[in-house]
Design a protein around this motif. Structure first.
Motif, PDB file in Angstrom:
ATOM      1  N   GLU A  19      -3.365  -9.897 -19.574  1.00 54.74           N
ATOM      2  CA  GLU A  19      -3.386  -8.443 -19.634  1.00 54.74           C
ATOM      3  C   GLU A  19      -4.787  -7.820 -19.678  1.00 54.74           C
ATOM      4  O   GLU A  19      -5.019  -6.764 -19.122  1.00 54.74           O
ATOM      5  N   ASN A  20      -5.694  -8.520 -20.369  1.00 57.20           N
ATOM      6  CA  ASN A  20      -6.983  -7.865 -20.662  1.00 57.20           C
ATOM      7  C   ASN A  20      -8.042  -8.060 -19.581  1.00 57.20           C
ATOM      8  O   ASN A  20      -9.232  -8.080 -19.878  1.00 57.20           O
ATOM      9  N   ILE A  21      -7.632  -8.221 -18.331  1.00 62.06           N
ATOM     10  CA  ILE A  21      -8.641  -8.415 -17.274  1.00 62.06           C
ATOM     11  C   ILE A  21      -9.239  -7.068 -16.836  1.00 62.06           C
ATOM     12  O   ILE A  21      -8.684  -6.008 -17.117  1.00 62.06           O
ATOM     13  N   GLY A  22     -10.369  -7.146 -16.136  1.00 59.54           N
ATOM     14  CA  GLY A  22     -10.938  -5.968 -15.471  1.00 59.54           C
ATOM     15  C   GLY A  22     -10.906  -6.233 -13.970  1.00 59.54           C
ATOM     16  O   GLY A  22     -11.056  -7.379 -13.537  1.00 59.54           O
ATOM     17  N   LEU A  23     -10.679  -5.193 -13.183  1.00 60.68           N
ATOM     18  CA  LEU A  23     -10.512  -5.398 -11.741  1.00 60.68           C
ATOM     19  C   LEU A  23     -11.186  -4.261 -10.982  1.00 60.68           C
ATOM     20  O   LEU A  23     -10.977  -3.094 -11.323  1.00 60.68           O
ATOM     21  N   SER A  24     -11.973  -4.635  -9.958  1.00 60.25           N
ATOM     22  CA  SER A  24     -12.674  -3.588  -9.207  1.00 60.25           C
ATOM     23  C   SER A  24     -11.681  -2.746  -8.402  1.00 60.25           C
ATOM     24  O   SER A  24     -10.568  -3.195  -8.122  1.00 60.25           O
ATOM     25  N   ARG A  25     -12.116  -1.546  -8.021  1.00 59.22           N
ATOM     26  CA  ARG A  25     -11.305  -0.627  -7.206  1.00 59.22           C
ATOM     27  C   ARG A  25     -12.087  -0.273  -5.959  1.00 59.22           C
ATOM     28  O   ARG A  25     -12.610   0.835  -5.862  1.00 59.22           O
ATOM     29  N   PRO A  26     -12.228  -1.220  -5.035  1.00 62.77           N
ATOM     30  CA  PRO A  26     -13.066  -0.905  -3.872  1.00 62.77           C
ATOM     31  C   PRO A  26     -12.468   0.235  -3.044  1.00 62.77           C
ATOM     32  O   PRO A  26     -11.261   0.282  -2.847  1.00 62.77           O
ATOM     33  N   GLN A  27     -13.337   1.130  -2.598  1.00 62.21           N
ATOM     34  CA  GLN A  27     -12.854   2.186  -1.682  1.00 62.21           C
ATOM     35  C   GLN A  27     -13.034   1.753  -0.240  1.00 62.21           C
ATOM     36  O   GLN A  27     -12.695   2.461   0.695  1.00 62.21           O
ATOM     37  N   GLY A  28     -13.649   0.589  -0.066  1.00 61.57           N
ATOM     38  CA  GLY A  28     -13.840   0.022   1.264  1.00 61.57           C
ATOM     39  C   GLY A  28     -13.980  -1.481   1.119  1.00 61.57           C
ATOM     40  O   GLY A  28     -13.953  -1.980  -0.002  1.00 61.57           O
ATOM     41  N   ASN A  29     -14.099  -2.196   2.184  1.00 58.71           N
ATOM     42  CA  ASN A  29     -14.207  -3.660   2.306  1.00 58.71           C
ATOM     43  C   ASN A  29     -12.937  -4.380   1.865  1.00 58.71           C
ATOM     44  O   ASN A  29     -11.886  -3.760   1.708  1.00 58.71           O
ATOM     45  N   PHE A  30     -13.012  -5.685   1.690  1.00 49.92           N
ATOM     46  CA  PHE A  30     -11.779  -6.454   1.425  1.00 49.92           C
ATOM     47  C   PHE A  30     -12.016  -7.488   0.324  1.00 49.92           C
ATOM     48  O   PHE A  30     -11.508  -8.601   0.389  1.00 49.92           O
ATOM     49  N   LEU A  31     -12.821  -7.085  -0.674  1.00 47.64           N
ATOM     50  CA  LEU A  31     -13.182  -8.020  -1.734  1.00 47.64           C
ATOM     51  C   LEU A  31     -12.786  -7.443  -3.089  1.00 47.64           C
ATOM     52  O   LEU A  31     -12.931  -6.240  -3.303  1.00 47.64           O
ATOM     53  N   LEU A  32     -12.308  -8.296  -3.979  1.00 51.47           N
ATOM     54  CA  LEU A  32     -12.012  -7.853  -5.342  1.00 51.47           C
ATOM     55  C   LEU A  32     -12.845  -8.657  -6.327  1.00 51.47           C
ATOM     56  O   LEU A  32     -12.976  -9.878  -6.198  1.00 51.47           O
ATOM     57  N   TRP A  33     -13.392  -7.969  -7.305  1.00 46.79           N
ATOM     58  CA  TRP A  33     -14.219  -8.597  -8.347  1.00 46.79           C
ATOM     59  C   TRP A  33     -13.398  -8.527  -9.623  1.00 46.79           C
ATOM     60  O   TRP A  33     -12.999  -7.436 -10.048  1.00 46.79           O
ATOM     61  N   CYS A  34     -13.139  -9.689 -10.194  1.00 43.09           N
ATOM     62  CA  CYS A  34     -12.175  -9.743 -11.290  1.00 43.09           C
ATOM     63  C   CYS A  34     -12.816 -10.353 -12.535  1.00 43.09           C
ATOM     64  O   CYS A  34     -13.341 -11.458 -12.487  1.00 43.09           O
ATOM     65  N   GLU A  35     -12.773  -9.609 -13.614  1.00 42.77           N
ATOM     66  CA  GLU A  35     -13.271 -10.116 -14.896  1.00 42.77           C
ATOM     67  C   GLU A  35     -12.109 -10.755 -15.648  1.00 42.77           C
ATOM     68  O   GLU A  35     -11.094 -10.112 -15.905  1.00 42.77           O
ATOM     69  N   LEU A  36     -12.260 -12.022 -15.995  1.00 46.51           N
ATOM     70  CA  LEU A  36     -11.198 -12.769 -16.666  1.00 46.51           C
ATOM     71  C   LEU A  36     -11.472 -12.764 -18.173  1.00 46.51           C
ATOM     72  O   LEU A  36     -12.568 -12.377 -18.599  1.00 46.51           O
ATOM     73  N   PRO A  37     -10.521 -13.218 -18.976  1.00 45.63           N
ATOM     74  CA  PRO A  37     -10.808 -13.300 -20.410  1.00 45.63           C
ATOM     75  C   PRO A  37     -12.059 -14.140 -20.671  1.00 45.63           C
ATOM     76  O   PRO A  37     -12.353 -15.082 -19.918  1.00 45.63           O
TER      77      PRO A  37
END
Ligand SMILES: Cc1ncc(COP(=O)(O)O)c(C=O)c1O
Length: 484
Positions: free
Chosen positions: A403-421
């Motif tokens: 539940e406690n992850i952080g996730l990017s919200r790109p307005q362009g491109n096709f990559l997600l940056w995810c912060e894990l516990p």
């Protein structure tokens, strides 16, 4: 419906219901229509748009299938609040790090190699699926060019490279907020050569270069090979480089250059607003520090207008704009370019002694595609596909990861940056995922000092499939295991 939105809809060549769905999606993404808002009734919408009720209904059905709106009994359609709308942004560093050398990290080679190995689910390397790229069309163009040219394209394409492509780039530069001429460009072997030439033109071994943190791992490779040091400056998850931190760092450090990705950053996805671009360009120009701008994702906005380049605010020719067709047409063709401003002569000489020329036929095929091949239509399809894929991936991650992850919200491109516990070691996750034939990019690759240990970057460049869905489930399971 605003007139501008209607204008966007009528310009595209998608079926009308998809155009209308795209316009509504743009309004949802830009929060003109917010979660919980009632949509216009189908009848009202069909009247507003001058389309039949079945067409308006199909537009709504397409948004409903994609989870953007929901029908409520007897009340009509509403913008849906998705679980992924509630997830927080990934943590971003606020302190300026020390100057460092980039470490050489093993996973890099396997991530690139695994992308071309069909055994792996390709969530590691940041590349679009070949199924989304116009491979056949480019190949046909190349064949017809070879037949037309007197020496079948066997001649060198020496620097500055294909005039036809440079003229097309000059024409397109108006969209980037620039007014560049064909002679302002030098064609390169992909974006990597453009960035490498730029760094060689403006630095000496031992110099310090400002980088964003996190940043694209390809930069670290080049900096290391050129024996340059990195001064990492924090970036905000939405607006890019922290200008205050940049100003502070400049007061106490001697810096030879800055290398930035203002539009749809890799890996964070953030977009630097125009006023920030102007401020950064001015601040660095005042101190005589050249900026290497990597605009590789600039054409890949999910909706709305293409963002301007930082180069549009270049006061004195000290921005070296680099880009490539690798993410939109063909990574293997190796066609990139640089608009080096006042470093043009230096870059020309460096190009002469590094690769001297570009591959003639791929360059001409790209030039023809951009000129006559429906490049803008192709970009619209890509933007639509990437927006959809990123959203699907965000939903799947939110459903399966802790539940406690952080996730990017790109307005362009096709990559997600995810912060894990915090407890999750992404290098261990990378190994375990690889053993399950899933490739992901571990966070430390994007850091100069082994940071971002509990982060991963996920490639969403491939159309959604049950295999990808299953892989996210497996990744989620591994993350839960490592978080214990
Ligand atoms: C920010 C950035 N710059 C440059 C490149 C490399 O481009 P090319 O493959 O054209 O060398 C990439 C590839 O992932 C990238 O993400």
């Amino acid at each position: 419906m605003p007139a501008t939105a209607r204008a966007t809809a009528t310009k595209t060549t998608l079926p009308i219901y998809q155009q209308l769905a795209g316009v509504l999606e743009e309004m949802i993404q830009s929060k003109s229509l917010r979660p919980g808002d009632r949509m216009p009734s189908v009848r009202q919408f069909s009247r507003q748009q001058g389309v039949s009720i079945p067409t308006a209904m199909s537009a709504y059905a397409s948004l409903e299938t994609r989870g953007l709106i929901e029908a409520r009994p007897k009340s009509g359609f509403f913008v849906r609040l998705r679980e992924s709308d509630l997830v927080r942004n990934p943590w971003s560093q606020s302190k300026i790090s020390k100057i460092t050398d980039f470490a050489n990290l093993d996973p890099l080679h396997s991530i690139m190699a695994d992308h071309s190995n069909p055994k792996f689910v390709p969530l590691g390397a940041g590349l679009p699926s070949a199924s989304l790229l116009p491979g056949l069309k480019l190949a046909r163009l190349m064949g017809s060019i070879a037949r037309r040219l007197p020496s079948a394209g066997l001649d060198y394409d020496i620097a500055p490279g294909s005039e036809m492509l440079r003229r097309e780039l000059a024409r397109r530069s108006l969209d980037w907020g620039c007014h560049l001429k064909a002679e302002d460009f030098i064609i390169t072997n992909g974006g990597t050569e453009a960035v490498s030439l730029a760094l060689r033109a403006v630095t000496e071994p031992g110099d310090t270069v400002i980088v964003e943190t996190p940043t694209y791992f390809g930069f670290s490779n080049i900096l290391r090979e050129l024996r340059l040091k990195a001064l990492p400056i924090p970036i905000d998850a939405t607006t890019g480089i922290d200008i205050d931190a940049l100003g502070t760092a400049l007061k106490t450090n001697r810096v030879a250059a800055a290398i930035l990705i203002p539009n749809f950053h890799n890996p964070m996805g953030c977009l630097m607003p125009d006023d920030h671009k102007k401020e950064v360009a001015t601040l660095l120009a005042e101190q005589g520090i050249p900026i290497i701008e990597d605009d590789i994702y600039g054409d890949l906005r999910h909706s709305g207008a293409r963002p301007r380049c930082l180069k549009a605010f270049d006061p004195d020719g000290s921005v070296l704009l680099c880009s490539t067709f690798s993410k939109v047409l063909a990574p293997g063709y190796r066609v990139g370019y640089i608009a080096p401003g006042r470093y043009r002569d230096r870059i020309h000489k460096l190009k002469d002694t590094s690769t001297m020329a570009n591959a003639t036929l791929p360059t001409l095929a790209v030039a023809e595609f951009v000129k006559h091949g429906g490049y803008d239509r192709h970009l619209r399809h890509l933007q639509h596909a990437f927006s959809h894929q990123v959203q699907r991936m965000r939903e799947a991650i939110v459903q399966t990861f802790p539940e406690n992850i952080g996730l990017s919200r790109p307005q362009g491109n096709f990559l997600l940056w995810c912060e894990l516990p915090k407890q999750v070691d992404s290098l261990e996750l990378f190994k375990r995922a690889r053993a399950a034939n899933i490739s992901v990019a571990p966070g430390p690759l994007f850091s100069s000092d082994g940071g971002y240990k509990n982060f991963i970057r996920i490639n969403c460049g491939h159309p959604w499939t049950p295999t990808i869905e299953r892989s996210i489930g497996i990744l989620g399971h591994l993350v839960h295991q490592l978080a214990r």
